[in-house]
Design a protein around this motif. Structure first.
Motif, PDB file in Angstrom:
ATOM      1  N   LYS A 189       5.973  11.938  -2.278  1.00  0.00           N
ATOM      2  CA  LYS A 189       5.289  12.998  -3.022  1.00  0.00           C
ATOM      3  C   LYS A 189       3.933  12.496  -3.502  1.00  0.00           C
ATOM      4  O   LYS A 189       3.817  11.369  -3.978  1.00  0.00           O
ATOM      5  CB  LYS A 189       6.125  13.432  -4.212  1.00  0.00           C
ATOM      6  CG  LYS A 189       7.387  14.167  -3.804  1.00  0.00           C
ATOM      7  CD  LYS A 189       8.049  14.773  -5.011  1.00  0.00           C
ATOM      8  CE  LYS A 189       9.410  15.308  -4.667  1.00  0.00           C
ATOM      9  NZ  LYS A 189       9.469  16.597  -4.122  1.00  0.00           N
ATOM     10  N   VAL A 190       2.932  13.361  -3.361  1.00  0.00           N
ATOM     11  CA  VAL A 190       1.590  13.070  -3.857  1.00  0.00           C
ATOM     12  C   VAL A 190       1.171  14.183  -4.799  1.00  0.00           C
ATOM     13  O   VAL A 190       1.687  15.292  -4.730  1.00  0.00           O
ATOM     14  CB  VAL A 190       0.570  12.913  -2.701  1.00  0.00           C
ATOM     15  CG1 VAL A 190       0.971  11.769  -1.781  1.00  0.00           C
ATOM     16  CG2 VAL A 190       0.414  14.192  -1.912  1.00  0.00           C
ATOM     17  N   VAL A 191       0.244  13.870  -5.682  1.00  0.00           N
ATOM     18  CA  VAL A 191      -0.261  14.840  -6.647  1.00  0.00           C
ATOM     19  C   VAL A 191      -1.749  15.029  -6.386  1.00  0.00           C
ATOM     20  O   VAL A 191      -2.506  14.058  -6.363  1.00  0.00           O
ATOM     21  CB  VAL A 191      -0.024  14.350  -8.099  1.00  0.00           C
ATOM     22  CG1 VAL A 191      -0.611  15.330  -9.092  1.00  0.00           C
ATOM     23  CG2 VAL A 191       1.466  14.137  -8.347  1.00  0.00           C
ATOM     24  N   SER A 214       4.850   7.236  -7.228  1.00  0.00           N
ATOM     25  CA  SER A 214       5.785   6.142  -6.949  1.00  0.00           C
ATOM     26  C   SER A 214       5.103   4.857  -6.474  1.00  0.00           C
ATOM     27  O   SER A 214       5.770   3.831  -6.329  1.00  0.00           O
ATOM     28  CB  SER A 214       6.817   6.584  -5.915  1.00  0.00           C
ATOM     29  OG  SER A 214       6.191   6.919  -4.696  1.00  0.00           O
ATOM     30  N   LEU A 215       3.777   4.899  -6.259  1.00  0.00           N
ATOM     31  CA  LEU A 215       3.027   3.711  -5.821  1.00  0.00           C
ATOM     32  C   LEU A 215       1.869   3.491  -6.800  1.00  0.00           C
ATOM     33  O   LEU A 215       0.763   4.003  -6.579  1.00  0.00           O
ATOM     34  CB  LEU A 215       2.494   3.898  -4.396  1.00  0.00           C
ATOM     35  CG  LEU A 215       3.516   4.149  -3.296  1.00  0.00           C
ATOM     36  CD1 LEU A 215       2.821   4.424  -1.968  1.00  0.00           C
ATOM     37  CD2 LEU A 215       4.490   2.988  -3.172  1.00  0.00           C
ATOM     38  N   PRO A 216       2.088   2.754  -7.865  1.00  0.00           N
ATOM     39  CA  PRO A 216       1.040   2.565  -8.875  1.00  0.00           C
ATOM     40  C   PRO A 216      -0.271   2.060  -8.273  1.00  0.00           C
ATOM     41  O   PRO A 216      -0.279   1.133  -7.471  1.00  0.00           O
ATOM     42  CB  PRO A 216       1.642   1.511  -9.809  1.00  0.00           C
ATOM     43  CG  PRO A 216       3.115   1.595  -9.591  1.00  0.00           C
ATOM     44  CD  PRO A 216       3.295   2.004  -8.157  1.00  0.00           C
ATOM     45  N   GLY A 217      -1.352   2.718  -8.637  1.00  0.00           N
ATOM     46  CA  GLY A 217      -2.673   2.318  -8.168  1.00  0.00           C
ATOM     47  C   GLY A 217      -3.066   2.895  -6.817  1.00  0.00           C
ATOM     48  O   GLY A 217      -4.185   2.672  -6.358  1.00  0.00           O
ATOM     49  N   TYR A 221      -1.381   0.435   1.470  1.00  0.00           N
ATOM     50  CA  TYR A 221      -0.631  -0.028   0.301  1.00  0.00           C
ATOM     51  C   TYR A 221       0.693  -0.651   0.717  1.00  0.00           C
ATOM     52  O   TYR A 221       1.099  -1.688   0.192  1.00  0.00           O
ATOM     53  CB  TYR A 221      -0.384   1.160  -0.633  1.00  0.00           C
ATOM     54  CG  TYR A 221       0.236   0.818  -1.966  1.00  0.00           C
ATOM     55  CD1 TYR A 221      -0.556   0.757  -3.110  1.00  0.00           C
ATOM     56  CD2 TYR A 221       1.598   0.604  -2.103  1.00  0.00           C
ATOM     57  CE1 TYR A 221      -0.003   0.482  -4.344  1.00  0.00           C
ATOM     58  CE2 TYR A 221       2.162   0.325  -3.330  1.00  0.00           C
ATOM     59  CZ  TYR A 221       1.358   0.258  -4.458  1.00  0.00           C
ATOM     60  OH  TYR A 221       1.912  -0.026  -5.678  1.00  0.00           O
ATOM     61  N   LEU A 222       1.368  -0.016   1.679  1.00  0.00           N
ATOM     62  CA  LEU A 222       2.693  -0.474   2.093  1.00  0.00           C
ATOM     63  C   LEU A 222       2.661  -1.558   3.164  1.00  0.00           C
ATOM     64  O   LEU A 222       3.685  -2.169   3.441  1.00  0.00           O
ATOM     65  CB  LEU A 222       3.511   0.721   2.605  1.00  0.00           C
ATOM     66  CG  LEU A 222       3.837   1.786   1.566  1.00  0.00           C
ATOM     67  CD1 LEU A 222       4.569   2.945   2.218  1.00  0.00           C
ATOM     68  CD2 LEU A 222       4.643   1.207   0.418  1.00  0.00           C
TER      69      LEU A 222
END
Length: 67
Positions: free
Chosen positions: A4-6, A21-24, A46-47
C-alpha cells in the motif's frame, strides 16, 4: 507482492507518495501515474539488498525469493 502507498497532493503541485510499511521510502510526481511509477522504482531500490549488507559464515547459503 502488494504494497500500500499513500498519495498526497503537494503544495507545489503534483503528488507526494510514500510507503507506510517502508520507513523513508518516499517519492513524488507531477501526476498520479508519474508518482506511482516513481514510488515503484523507489520500492525496488529500497528492497534490493546490497552485497555489502550480507555477512555470512562459510557454508551458509543465501538465496533470493520472488514474492
Amino acid at each position: 507482492m502488494k504494497i500500500k502507498v499513500v498519495l498526497e497532493p503537494s503544495d507545489e503541485g503534483g503528488y507526494t507518495v510514500y510507503v507506510p510499511s517502508l520507513p523513508g521510502c518516499i517519492s513524488e510526481g507531477e501526476s498520479i501515474e508519474e508518482a506511482l511509477d516513481n514510488i515503484q522504482e523507489a520500492i525496488e531500490l529500497y528492497l534490493e539488498p546490497s552485497e555489502d549488507e550480507i555477512n555470512v559464515a562459510e557454508g551458509v547459503i543465501v538465496r533470493e525469493l520472488a514474492l
